[in-house]
Write a protein that holds these residues in place. Structure first.
Motif, PDB file in Angstrom:
ATOM      1  N   TYR A 139      23.262 -21.555 -11.001  1.00  0.00           N
ATOM      2  CA  TYR A 139      24.243 -20.830 -10.184  1.00  0.00           C
ATOM      3  C   TYR A 139      23.797 -19.375 -10.084  1.00  0.00           C
ATOM      4  O   TYR A 139      23.140 -18.837 -10.975  1.00  0.00           O
ATOM      5  CB  TYR A 139      25.675 -21.030 -10.685  1.00  0.00           C
ATOM      6  N   GLN A 140      24.147 -18.751  -8.964  1.00  0.00           N
ATOM      7  CA  GLN A 140      23.634 -17.414  -8.671  1.00  0.00           C
ATOM      8  C   GLN A 140      24.566 -16.274  -9.083  1.00  0.00           C
ATOM      9  O   GLN A 140      24.092 -15.238  -9.558  1.00  0.00           O
ATOM     10  CB  GLN A 140      23.353 -17.291  -7.165  1.00  0.00           C
ATOM     11  N   HIS A 141      25.879 -16.459  -8.869  1.00  0.00           N
ATOM     12  CA  HIS A 141      26.796 -15.339  -9.064  1.00  0.00           C
ATOM     13  C   HIS A 141      27.976 -15.659  -9.989  1.00  0.00           C
ATOM     14  O   HIS A 141      28.258 -14.895 -10.884  1.00  0.00           O
ATOM     15  CB  HIS A 141      27.348 -14.857  -7.714  1.00  0.00           C
ATOM     16  N   SER A 142      28.660 -16.778  -9.704  1.00  0.00           N
ATOM     17  CA  SER A 142      29.889 -17.051 -10.444  1.00  0.00           C
ATOM     18  C   SER A 142      30.062 -18.535 -10.748  1.00  0.00           C
ATOM     19  O   SER A 142      29.742 -19.383  -9.922  1.00  0.00           O
ATOM     20  CB  SER A 142      31.106 -16.550  -9.651  1.00  0.00           C
ATOM     21  N   ALA A 143      30.564 -18.770 -11.942  1.00  0.00           N
ATOM     22  CA  ALA A 143      30.985 -20.113 -12.344  1.00  0.00           C
ATOM     23  C   ALA A 143      32.421 -19.968 -12.825  1.00  0.00           C
ATOM     24  O   ALA A 143      32.740 -19.062 -13.605  1.00  0.00           O
ATOM     25  CB  ALA A 143      30.096 -20.655 -13.461  1.00  0.00           C
ATOM     26  N   TRP A 144      33.302 -20.851 -12.343  1.00  0.00           N
ATOM     27  CA  TRP A 144      34.712 -20.727 -12.675  1.00  0.00           C
ATOM     28  C   TRP A 144      35.318 -22.107 -12.851  1.00  0.00           C
ATOM     29  O   TRP A 144      35.071 -23.005 -12.052  1.00  0.00           O
ATOM     30  CB  TRP A 144      35.447 -19.978 -11.568  1.00  0.00           C
ATOM     31  N   ARG A 145      36.115 -22.248 -13.913  1.00  0.00           N
ATOM     32  CA  ARG A 145      36.703 -23.548 -14.222  1.00  0.00           C
ATOM     33  C   ARG A 145      38.221 -23.517 -14.129  1.00  0.00           C
ATOM     34  O   ARG A 145      38.878 -22.595 -14.612  1.00  0.00           O
ATOM     35  CB  ARG A 145      36.314 -23.992 -15.636  1.00  0.00           C
ATOM     36  N   PHE A 146      38.742 -24.579 -13.543  1.00  0.00           N
ATOM     37  CA  PHE A 146      40.166 -24.885 -13.559  1.00  0.00           C
ATOM     38  C   PHE A 146      40.323 -25.927 -14.658  1.00  0.00           C
ATOM     39  O   PHE A 146      39.851 -27.056 -14.531  1.00  0.00           O
ATOM     40  CB  PHE A 146      40.589 -25.445 -12.195  1.00  0.00           C
ATOM     41  N   GLU A 147      40.949 -25.540 -15.769  1.00  0.00           N
ATOM     42  CA  GLU A 147      40.992 -26.358 -16.991  1.00  0.00           C
ATOM     43  C   GLU A 147      42.441 -26.753 -17.272  1.00  0.00           C
ATOM     44  O   GLU A 147      43.215 -25.948 -17.783  1.00  0.00           O
ATOM     45  CB  GLU A 147      40.407 -25.539 -18.142  1.00  0.00           C
ATOM     46  N   ALA A 148      42.809 -27.995 -16.931  1.00  0.00           N
ATOM     47  CA  ALA A 148      44.217 -28.361 -16.932  1.00  0.00           C
ATOM     48  C   ALA A 148      44.621 -29.484 -17.884  1.00  0.00           C
ATOM     49  O   ALA A 148      45.805 -29.789 -17.989  1.00  0.00           O
ATOM     50  CB  ALA A 148      44.635 -28.756 -15.515  1.00  0.00           C
ATOM     51  N   GLN A 149      43.686 -30.108 -18.583  1.00  0.00           N
ATOM     52  CA  GLN A 149      44.059 -31.225 -19.445  1.00  0.00           C
ATOM     53  C   GLN A 149      44.801 -30.730 -20.686  1.00  0.00           C
ATOM     54  O   GLN A 149      44.410 -29.738 -21.294  1.00  0.00           O
ATOM     55  CB  GLN A 149      42.815 -31.999 -19.895  1.00  0.00           C
ATOM     56  N   PRO A 150      45.854 -31.431 -21.103  1.00  0.00           N
ATOM     57  CA  PRO A 150      46.545 -31.019 -22.326  1.00  0.00           C
ATOM     58  C   PRO A 150      45.712 -31.284 -23.580  1.00  0.00           C
ATOM     59  O   PRO A 150      45.859 -30.603 -24.588  1.00  0.00           O
ATOM     60  CB  PRO A 150      47.827 -31.852 -22.329  1.00  0.00           C
ATOM     61  N   THR A 151      44.823 -32.263 -23.488  1.00  0.00           N
ATOM     62  CA  THR A 151      43.966 -32.640 -24.614  1.00  0.00           C
ATOM     63  C   THR A 151      42.609 -33.070 -24.078  1.00  0.00           C
ATOM     64  O   THR A 151      42.530 -33.716 -23.039  1.00  0.00           O
ATOM     65  CB  THR A 151      44.589 -33.814 -25.399  1.00  0.00           C
ATOM     66  N   TYR A 152      41.574 -32.709 -24.804  1.00  0.00           N
ATOM     67  CA  TYR A 152      40.228 -33.209 -24.500  1.00  0.00           C
ATOM     68  C   TYR A 152      39.775 -34.006 -25.713  1.00  0.00           C
ATOM     69  O   TYR A 152      39.796 -33.503 -26.834  1.00  0.00           O
ATOM     70  CB  TYR A 152      39.264 -32.052 -24.220  1.00  0.00           C
ATOM     71  N   THR A 153      39.376 -35.232 -25.477  1.00  0.00           N
ATOM     72  CA  THR A 153      38.903 -36.101 -26.545  1.00  0.00           C
ATOM     73  C   THR A 153      37.388 -36.172 -26.418  1.00  0.00           C
ATOM     74  O   THR A 153      36.865 -36.957 -25.632  1.00  0.00           O
ATOM     75  CB  THR A 153      39.543 -37.507 -26.421  1.00  0.00           C
ATOM     76  N   MET A 154      36.725 -35.302 -27.153  1.00  0.00           N
ATOM     77  CA  MET A 154      35.272 -35.201 -27.069  1.00  0.00           C
ATOM     78  C   MET A 154      34.678 -35.471 -28.439  1.00  0.00           C
ATOM     79  O   MET A 154      35.016 -34.770 -29.402  1.00  0.00           O
ATOM     80  CB  MET A 154      34.883 -33.806 -26.559  1.00  0.00           C
ATOM     81  N   PRO A 155      33.808 -36.476 -28.530  1.00  0.00           N
ATOM     82  CA  PRO A 155      33.235 -36.830 -29.840  1.00  0.00           C
ATOM     83  C   PRO A 155      32.612 -35.646 -30.575  1.00  0.00           C
ATOM     84  O   PRO A 155      32.762 -35.530 -31.788  1.00  0.00           O
ATOM     85  CB  PRO A 155      32.187 -37.883 -29.489  1.00  0.00           C
ATOM     86  N   LYS A 156      31.955 -34.744 -29.849  1.00  0.00           N
ATOM     87  CA  LYS A 156      31.299 -33.603 -30.499  1.00  0.00           C
ATOM     88  C   LYS A 156      32.299 -32.639 -31.131  1.00  0.00           C
ATOM     89  O   LYS A 156      31.950 -31.872 -32.015  1.00  0.00           O
ATOM     90  CB  LYS A 156      30.426 -32.843 -29.492  1.00  0.00           C
ATOM     91  N   GLU A 157      33.536 -32.655 -30.658  1.00  0.00           N
ATOM     92  CA  GLU A 157      34.550 -31.736 -31.178  1.00  0.00           C
ATOM     93  C   GLU A 157      35.466 -32.363 -32.216  1.00  0.00           C
ATOM     94  O   GLU A 157      36.221 -31.651 -32.872  1.00  0.00           O
ATOM     95  CB  GLU A 157      35.441 -31.229 -30.036  1.00  0.00           C
ATOM     96  N   ALA A 158      35.440 -33.666 -32.353  1.00  0.00           N
ATOM     97  CA  ALA A 158      36.433 -34.363 -33.181  1.00  0.00           C
ATOM     98  C   ALA A 158      36.522 -33.808 -34.598  1.00  0.00           C
ATOM     99  O   ALA A 158      37.621 -33.575 -35.112  1.00  0.00           O
ATOM    100  CB  ALA A 158      36.131 -35.858 -33.208  1.00  0.00           C
ATOM    101  N   GLU A 159      35.388 -33.579 -35.234  1.00  0.00           N
ATOM    102  CA  GLU A 159      35.418 -33.096 -36.618  1.00  0.00           C
ATOM    103  C   GLU A 159      35.994 -31.681 -36.709  1.00  0.00           C
ATOM    104  O   GLU A 159      36.756 -31.376 -37.615  1.00  0.00           O
ATOM    105  CB  GLU A 159      34.023 -33.134 -37.252  1.00  0.00           C
TER     106      GLU A 159
END
Length: 171
Positions: free
Chosen positions: A13-33
């Motif tokens: 990306y050249q200038h901007s990256a922007w996220r709309f982050e709306a989930q109440p929970t993220y179930t991600m194996p890398k984060e579980a611990e």
């Protein structure tokens, strides 16, 4: 979009990256611990989210911006409490502009379904699709008109508050 294609989307990306982050929970194996450690009341590891922080620092050092609006409803979920305590502060220190929008009383006409999204350079949108439990299903490049996404970004930014202000008002 997976693996190298996803990484390349970010890295080019050249200038901007922007996220709309709306989930109440993220179930991600890398984060579980780490989520489990947080819920047990343990201390945050010193290297928590270090790889992401390195990437963010690199984007910012190259003159690019990266940010997001985190959508919340009260009461916060355990995952959102983890983000507020462990995730978001380090991301901000690395250079992300993170704002919080509480939609408990008003959804502001925003799309609060099962899809988050990243917008790159105000021209490319990638949907992040989730199951109801917060497990990511896939990422897909949106090929339609980005005008509604630009408007949703405008609305979200207009009503969101900086993370530091949100934390001050909720603690």
């Amino acid at each position: 979009m997976d693996g190298d294609e996803w990484r390349q989307t970010f890295d080019t990306y050249q200038h901007s990256a922007w996220r709309f982050e709306a989930q109440p929970t993220y179930t991600m194996p890398k984060e579980a611990e780490n989520v489990a450690r947080f819920l047990r009341g343990e201390l945050k590891p010193a290297d928590h989210n270090a790889r992401w922080h390195e990437r963010v620092c690199g984007y910012v050092a190259s003159g690019r911006t990266i940010g997001r609006v985190r959508i919340v409803r009260k009461p916060l979920t355990d995952y959102q409490r983890y983000q507020v305590a462990w995730g978001i502060p380090g991301n901000i220190q690395a250079g992300e502009d993170i704002r919080v929008l509480d939609v408990t009383q008003d959804d502001y006409g925003l799309p609060l379904s099962g899809t988050d999204w990243w917008m790159f350079d105000e021209s490319r949108v990638v949907h992040l699709n989730f199951r109801p439990d917060g497990t990511q299903i896939n990422r897909e490049l949106f090929t339609g008109d980005v005008t509604p996404y630009l408007e949703w970004q405008r609305i979200a930014l207009a009503h969101a508050v900086p993370f530091s202000e949100y934390v001050k008002d909720t603690v």
